[in-house]
Design a protein around this motif. Structure first.
Motif, short mmCIF file in Angstrom:
data_model
loop_
_atom_site.label_atom_id
_atom_site.label_comp_id
_atom_site.label_asym_id
_atom_site.label_seq_id
_atom_site.Cartn_x
_atom_site.Cartn_y
_atom_site.Cartn_z
N GLU A 181 0.83 -1.20 0.00
CA GLU A 181 0.00 0.00 0.00
C GLU A 181 0.87 1.25 0.00
O GLU A 181 1.94 1.29 0.61
CB GLU A 181 -0.91 0.00 1.24
N LYS A 261 -2.27 -1.41 -3.56
CA LYS A 261 -3.38 -0.53 -3.23
C LYS A 261 -2.88 0.89 -3.04
O LYS A 261 -1.76 1.11 -2.58
CB LYS A 261 -4.06 -1.01 -1.94
N SER A 264 -4.38 4.50 1.85
CA SER A 264 -5.70 4.76 2.40
C SER A 264 -5.73 6.00 3.28
O SER A 264 -6.78 6.55 3.56
CB SER A 264 -6.18 3.55 3.22
#
Length: 271
Positions: A181, A261, A264
């Motif tokens: 991520e 990803k 976030s």
């Protein structure tokens, strides 16, 4: 200092281009249409060495039979400290374990367990198992010295002992693994472990296929993958002999899928 960037393989690649890929920086070529690709595989720079590091496995012993499905792994370590942060970890720009240095335990070439203690309990169903254990830097790069690994086979429950010939060449997949991520997606380490095999121009090689794009590796080093898209990436590793044929091994080839990803939150992006 960063190493050479490998070109992908295709039927149109000539010997001069292949040699350039191993000697200097070159543009990766898509195996399907020979167009430039954003995926690149680069040999990693030097990491701190641990020439005297030693991993000893107390249990399982080779050929041990376990009646219970709960198997205890016990180790003794010399000249290497578990849970210590490898000194160049913050300069690597790689996913790094905040718990520090550890042991990678790979059973039947499944995804590894990271062990931060010298005793580990693992539940295994009845069957025959080959277990590779090796010492790892905090950013999951294996220590590739003869005393830093142990390879054992054993059985659990009422299972046949298959007696895999561990004196033959074998390759075990280590990294990449799982999800990445934010910043960790920008440079991802490819690392594998070889037993009874040396990579060289006219000998054993490893073919890495990343999202369908092939790279030929002829030096046992960590490699960095860049230019991967968000989402799933599929990686296949094959150990080849000097004639380009797959080496016979129950662990060859191996295919894994990882997921990239977007960050976030800002903290993840800065990791």
């Amino acid at each position: 200092m960063a190493g050479a960037l490998l070109t992908a393989c295709d039927s149109g690649t000539n010997r001069d281009a292949e040699q350039a890929a191993t000697d200097t920086t070159a543009t990766s070529v898509d195996a399907g249409n020979s167009a430039q690709s954003s995926i690149q595989l680069t040999k990693g720079e030097d990491s701190p060495e641990f020439p005297d590091a030693m991993l000893e496995q107390i249990q399982p012993t080779d050929g041990q039979k376990f009646r219970s499905e709960s198997v205890t792994f016990r180790y003794n370590i010399k000249n290497f400290k578990l849970t210590e942060m490898t000194e160049d970890a913050h300069n690597k720009m790689l996913a790094n374990s905040q718990q520090g240095q550890h042991i990678h335990l790979i059973v039947n070439n499944d995804p590894y367990d990271a062990l931060y203690k010298t005793t580990h309990q693992k539940e295994l169903s009845a069957g025959h198992y080959v277990a590779l254990s090796f010492l790892s830097r905090s950013y999951h790069e294996s220590i590739k010295t003869p005393d830093a690994y142990v390879l054992r086979q054993f059985t659990v429950g009422n299972a046949e002992n298959k007696n895999v010939d561990l004196t033959q060449p074998h390759m075990f997949y280590s990294r990449p693994k799982g999800e990445y991520e934010g910043k960790d997606t920008e440079r991802i380490m490819l690392d594998f472990y070889l037993v009874n095999a040396d990579l060289q121009e006219n000998g054993h090689k490893v073919r890495a296929t990343i999202n369908g794009q092939e790279f030929m590796i002829n030096e046992w080093k960590p490699y960095y993958i860049t230019g991967l898209p968000m989402g799933e990436t599929t990686i296949q590793l094959e150990l080849l002999d000097g004639n380009g044929n797959r080496v016979e091994s129950p662990f060859n080839p191996v295919t894994r899928t990882i997921t990239l990803k977007e960050a976030s939150n800002p903290q993840a992006a800065a990791h």
